[in-house]
Motif scaffolding. Structure first.
Motif, PDB file in Angstrom:
ATOM      1  N   GLU A  12      -9.843 -51.230   7.023  1.00 32.01           N
ATOM      2  CA  GLU A  12      -9.984 -51.032   5.582  1.00 32.01           C
ATOM      3  C   GLU A  12      -9.045 -49.950   5.080  1.00 32.01           C
ATOM      4  O   GLU A  12      -8.482 -50.062   3.993  1.00 32.01           O
ATOM      5  CB  GLU A  12     -11.436 -50.681   5.245  1.00 32.01           C
ATOM      6  CG  GLU A  12     -12.408 -51.814   5.456  1.00 32.01           C
ATOM      7  CD  GLU A  12     -13.849 -51.424   5.164  1.00 32.01           C
ATOM      8  OE1 GLU A  12     -14.111 -50.249   4.809  1.00 32.01           O
ATOM      9  OE2 GLU A  12     -14.724 -52.293   5.297  1.00 32.01           O
ATOM     10  N   ALA A  16      -6.139 -50.551   2.291  1.00 32.55           N
ATOM     11  CA  ALA A  16      -6.131 -49.744   1.063  1.00 32.55           C
ATOM     12  C   ALA A  16      -4.827 -48.957   0.939  1.00 32.55           C
ATOM     13  O   ALA A  16      -4.258 -48.866  -0.156  1.00 32.55           O
ATOM     14  CB  ALA A  16      -7.332 -48.807   1.042  1.00 32.55           C
ATOM     15  N   HIS A  19      -2.133 -51.180  -0.337  1.00 29.81           N
ATOM     16  CA  HIS A  19      -2.248 -51.382  -1.783  1.00 29.81           C
ATOM     17  C   HIS A  19      -1.702 -50.180  -2.546  1.00 29.81           C
ATOM     18  O   HIS A  19      -0.988 -50.337  -3.533  1.00 29.81           O
ATOM     19  CB  HIS A  19      -3.704 -51.621  -2.190  1.00 29.81           C
ATOM     20  CG  HIS A  19      -4.264 -52.887  -1.676  1.00 29.81           C
ATOM     21  ND1 HIS A  19      -5.617 -53.052  -1.468  1.00 29.81           N
ATOM     22  CD2 HIS A  19      -3.709 -54.064  -1.305  1.00 29.81           C
ATOM     23  CE1 HIS A  19      -5.850 -54.260  -1.012  1.00 29.81           C
ATOM     24  NE2 HIS A  19      -4.703 -54.897  -0.901  1.00 29.81           N
ATOM     25  N   ALA A  25      -3.076 -50.263  -6.128  1.00 29.55           N
ATOM     26  CA  ALA A  25      -4.395 -49.751  -5.748  1.00 29.55           C
ATOM     27  C   ALA A  25      -5.369 -49.865  -6.912  1.00 29.55           C
ATOM     28  O   ALA A  25      -5.013 -49.635  -8.062  1.00 29.55           O
ATOM     29  CB  ALA A  25      -4.291 -48.301  -5.314  1.00 29.55           C
ATOM     30  N   ASP A  29     -10.026 -48.953  -3.756  1.00 29.61           N
ATOM     31  CA  ASP A  29      -9.086 -48.414  -2.768  1.00 29.61           C
ATOM     32  C   ASP A  29      -9.038 -46.892  -2.848  1.00 29.61           C
ATOM     33  O   ASP A  29      -9.075 -46.204  -1.828  1.00 29.61           O
ATOM     34  CB  ASP A  29      -7.670 -48.962  -2.995  1.00 29.61           C
ATOM     35  CG  ASP A  29      -7.536 -50.442  -2.715  1.00 29.61           C
ATOM     36  OD1 ASP A  29      -8.228 -50.951  -1.807  1.00 29.61           O
ATOM     37  OD2 ASP A  29      -6.728 -51.096  -3.417  1.00 29.61           O
TER      38      ASP A  29
END
Length: 118
Positions: A12, A16, A19, A25, A29
Motif C-alpha cells: 500500500e 500510494a 500516486h 495522490a 494516499d
C-alpha cells in the motif's frame, strides 16, 4: 487514549508513493503515507519531548527529553502532508524544507535531520 499509529502494508505504501510521485495522490494516499511515516518516526525516535503535527491527518510525540503532559508541548514541528511525505521519503532534505518555510519548527530538538529520511 488515542490509538497508536502503525506502519502501513508495504504494498500500500508503494502504491500510494507512486500516486504521489505521479501527481495523482488523493486524500486517502496522503492519509496513509502521513500516518505511516509518523509511525516510523515514533518508532525510530521514541520519547515525548517533540510533537510532530501533520494536520488534518495525525500527530505524534517523539524524541527523548523532558516529557510533555498537558497543553502545547515546548517543542513543536508542523507541516502539511505533502511536505512531510517528501522529507520522510528522502525527496526533500529537512533543512531545505525548513529554509523554504514549508515546515514550522519551534523549540529544542526540532531538527529532525538525524531521523530522516525514514
Amino acid at each position: 487514549m488515542p490509538a497508536r499509529l502503525r506502519p502501513a502494508d508495504p504494498a500500500e505504501v508503494s502504491a500510494a508513493l507512486a500516486h504521489v510521485r505521479a501527481g495523482g495522490a488523493d486524500k486517502a494516499d496522503l492519509r496513509l503515507l502521513t500516518k505511516h511515516y509518523l509511525a516510523l518516526l515514533e518508532a525510530k525516535a521514541p520519547g515525548r519531548s517533540v510533537e510532530v503535527r501533520v494536520p488534518p491527518y495525525a500527530a505524534v510525540q517523539c524524541i527523548e527529553g523532558v516529557r510533555h503532559t498537558r497543553g502545547t508541548p515546548p517543542a513543536v514541528v508542523e507541516t502539511d502532508a505533502e511536505t512531510w511525505i517528501s522529507v520522510a521519503s528522502g525527496q526533500v532534505a529537512w533543512r531545505d524544507a525548513v529554509a523554504a518555510g514549508r515546515v514550522s519548527a519551534s523549540g529544542e530538538r526540532t531538527d529532525l535531520t538525524a531521523y530522516l529520511p525514514l
